[in-house]
Design an enzyme around this catalytic site. Structure first.
Site, short mmCIF file in Angstrom:
data_model
loop_
_atom_site.label_atom_id
_atom_site.label_comp_id
_atom_site.label_asym_id
_atom_site.label_seq_id
_atom_site.Cartn_x
_atom_site.Cartn_y
_atom_site.Cartn_z
N HIS A 194 0.82 -1.21 0.00
CA HIS A 194 0.00 0.00 0.00
C HIS A 194 0.86 1.26 0.00
CE1 HIS A 194 -3.23 -2.83 1.02
NE2 HIS A 194 -3.89 -2.02 0.22
N ARG A 301 -10.83 3.50 -1.26
CA ARG A 301 -10.27 2.71 -0.14
C ARG A 301 -10.60 3.44 1.17
NH1 ARG A 301 -5.78 1.76 -4.11
NH2 ARG A 301 -5.43 -0.48 -4.20
N ARG A 337 -15.46 1.00 -1.01
CA ARG A 337 -15.11 -0.29 -0.41
C ARG A 337 -15.20 -0.13 1.10
NH1 ARG A 337 -9.33 -2.79 -1.35
NH2 ARG A 337 -8.67 -1.19 0.11
N GLU A 435 -10.38 -11.40 -4.26
CA GLU A 435 -8.95 -11.22 -4.02
C GLU A 435 -8.35 -12.36 -3.20
OE1 GLU A 435 -8.42 -7.34 -2.25
OE2 GLU A 435 -10.08 -7.60 -0.88
N ASP A 459 -4.02 -8.41 -4.03
CA ASP A 459 -4.14 -9.47 -3.04
C ASP A 459 -4.31 -10.83 -3.69
OD1 ASP A 459 -3.82 -8.36 -0.45
OD2 ASP A 459 -5.65 -7.21 -0.80
N ARG A 469 2.92 -9.09 0.10
CA ARG A 469 3.18 -8.01 -0.86
C ARG A 469 4.01 -6.88 -0.27
NH1 ARG A 469 -3.09 -5.76 -1.31
NH2 ARG A 469 -2.23 -3.81 -2.03
N CYS A 506 -9.68 -3.88 -10.17
CA CYS A 506 -9.29 -2.62 -9.52
C CYS A 506 -7.90 -2.69 -8.88
CB CYS A 506 -10.34 -2.18 -8.50
SG CYS A 506 -10.48 -3.31 -7.12
#
Ligand code: PEP
Ligand code: MG
Length: 574
Positions: A194, A301, A337, A435, A459, A469, A506
């Site tokens: 992120h 987000r 979301r 995801e 994800d 990640r 997305c």
């Protein structure tokens, strides 16, 4: 002497500026020199801050109620002890004098040293005490803010600074939205962490996973950040500098030219319409969305509203944020979301929870475990749905019972609003993120219960390939072209098309221009990406002919080796 370091390019473009070494945005401070005759004044400023924080902590200790947990008092005592320890109260004074720098800078230099010492400790409890050091430093910095220095020269302008840090959290990055730095370099982090996604959303060149930047680069040194190739050039010679200035101009001119297609509908050469939506983190990002010509917000987000604060945002505060975005998009879809907290995004800088946070209580799992927090958000979103076209998207679903529970809680929230006579969009669409591989492999229940799906490739890759990640030591294994990943994506898009349930992508793959044609070939018609990528993707859509893409996409699916897939992809992109 000039040298080059390598990492992963996390944000497009090239930045040239002076290195600015920092620890964390929360503790981000300016650096400037102090004239010799003013040094004692600066030392006094620091001493006053120490006295002020000591009084603050003593006051807090006195106000702890008798029945409060014993840890509270112990915690304040620990902070008082740290504050009065010579390493924190005396060393910075010596540093102000020897480095002839401002007090904040001296303090943060010493904090970095102490944090590094704590990190070497094996005992996990003691190691974590570095967070206490940082909290005490934070209090001192705040106290110094209240009595600004009058003795220094002006700090360099932000637009010329390249932030160099060992690690930055997503919460740190979100604070940088208020700054105008020229670029970012971090030692840790993968390209789809992120932190890297946010660096991209700032629209500035960034490199992650450089490993030794914080150690090798000195404050104020001239550096070039090539965010496309992940190259950091330190102290470049004149020829290299000129070459990068030329490339910088070229990139800028391409960016300017792309603006011409801002209002052009995204349609392939053979006339198929494609939706290009934008991803945002905060309501203020909407300005950039409008400039990009996006026809909707495909991913808001929302958890970023919850970072860098001590409390949770109230229902009204959330409602205002969602309403602002809905109204600003004038009837275009806005996909909010629900909270995806946990993993690398924690409230108020809390330590990442659980033995393996990415696999732990994250996203919908956390929301179902904290129903009050979830219901508050659901009501805020529903109320905002009266002011535009809001869609609700639920992250990290894997089980049918999670879908059921989430839908029940949405129904409950609607009922509460009905009882209060508060209006909302009764037809609001509810979607789920795909995801987790388990979701992609059990789509039946998803397409039956939900109105739309959105593939979170970041994800999906992480969980399919078992790669954290955020961990740059395994980021070389993070490959969107792995056959397992491609199969899950193609299968989800095709199942959605068959069952007439819209599917979007997305994750970062949607904004990667080398993958646009492959995704079109799988049948994808809705992409959501960071606004900075949108026009590049639109240009690719405009140049593409779907005619042959399905066949080539199928042959890429049959390739059992990502390298082979990349070669086939190069052919359709040529
Ligand atoms: C994803 O996982 O691809 C996604 C879009 O969500 P996030 O990056 O916020 O986890
Ligand atoms: Mg995700």
């Amino acid at each position: 002497m000039s040298f080059t370091l390598h990492g992963a390019g996390a944000g497009g473009g090239i930045a040239i500026g002076q290195a600015h070494l920092i620890s964390s945005a929360r503790l981000e401070v300016a650096h400037y020199s102090i004239a010799p005759e003013h040094l004692e004044l600066e030392v006094m400023r620091f001493s006053t801050a120490v006295d002020q924080v000591r009084a603050e902590l003593q006051g807090l200790r006195r106000s702890v109620p008798a029945d409060a947990p014993a840890e509270l008092g112990a915690f304040l005592n620990l902070h008082l002890m740290m504050l009065d320890d010579a390493t924190l109260s005396h060393v910075p004074r010596a540093l102000i004098r020897s480095l002839r720098c401002n007090a904040e800078w001296a303090l943060v230099q010493q904090m970095d040293y102490l944090v590094a010492q704590f990190e070497k400790i094996d005992d996990p409890y003691l190691r974590e005490r570095k967070a206490d050091v940082m909290q005490v430093v934070e209090r001192l910095l705040k106290a110094m803010q209240e009595q600004p220095s009058r003795a220094g020269s002006a700090p360099p302008r932000e637009e010329r600074l390249i932030v160099v840090a060992h690690d930055l959290s997503p919460a740190d990055m979100i604070l940088f939205k208020q700054h105008q730095y020229a670029g970012f370099v971090t030692d840790l982090g993968g390209v789809t962490s992120h932190t890297a996604i946010l660096a991209r959303s700032l629209g500035i060149p960034a490199i992650v996973g450089v490993h030794t930047a914080r150690q090798m680069v000195r404050e104020g040194e001239v550096v070039i950040v090539d965010g496309v190739h992940g190259v950091l050039i330190v102290a470049p010679d004149q020829l290299v500098l000129e070459e990068y200035q030329r490339r910088q101009r070229e990139l800028e001119s391409t960016r300017q030219k792309l603006k011409r297609i801002r209002t052009t509908p995204a349609t392939t050469r053979d006339g198929t319409a494609v939706d290009l939506h934008a991803n945002i983190e905060l309501p203020q990002d909407i300005e950039q969305v409008r400039e990009s010509g996006a026809t909707g917000v495909g991913l808001f987000r929302s958890e970023f509203l919850f970072l860098n604060r001590d409390d949770l945002p109230s229902e009204d505060e959330q409602f205002e944020a969602y309403r602002h975005v809905a109204q600003a998009m004038h009837g275009m879809p806005v996909t909010i979301r629900t909270l995806d907290l946990g993993a690398d995004k924690t409230v108020n800088g809390a330590a990442r929870g659980g033995p393996n946070p990415a696999m732990g209580l994250r996203a919908i799992r956390l929301c179902l475990a904290e129903p009050q927090m979830f219901l508050t958000q659901l009501r805020a979103i529903l109320r905002a749905s009266n002011y535009g076209k809001i869609r609700l998207l639920i992250p990290m679903l894997a089980h049918a019972h999670e879908i059921e529970q989430a839908l029940t809680m949405i129904a409950q929230s609607k009922q509460v609003l009905d009882e209060q006579n508060l209006p909302y969009d009764r037809g609001i669409e509810i979607g789920g993120m795909i995801e987790v591989p388990a979701a992609a492999l059990s789509l039946g229940v998803f397409v039956r219960k939900l109105d739309f799906l959105s593939i979170g490739t970041n994800d999906l890759i992480q969980y399919t390939l078992a790669i954290d990640r955020t961990d740059d030591s395994v980021s070389h294994l993070y490959n969107p072209l792995h056959p397992a990943v491609l199969h899950l994506i193609a299968h989800t898009i095709r199942t959605g098309a068959r069952m007439k349930v819209p599917v979007a992508v997305c994750g970062e793959m949607a904004g990667d221009v080398t993958l646009t044609r492959l995704l079109l070939g799988f049948g994808l018609r809705q992409f959501s990406m960071h606004p900075a990528n949108l026009l590049t993707i639109k240009q690719q859509v405009l140049k593409s002919d779907l005619g042959d893409l399905t066949r080539v996409a199928n042959s890429i699916l049959r390739a059992d080796d990502p390298e082979k897939a990349r070669q086939l992809l190069d052919q359709i992109n040529a």
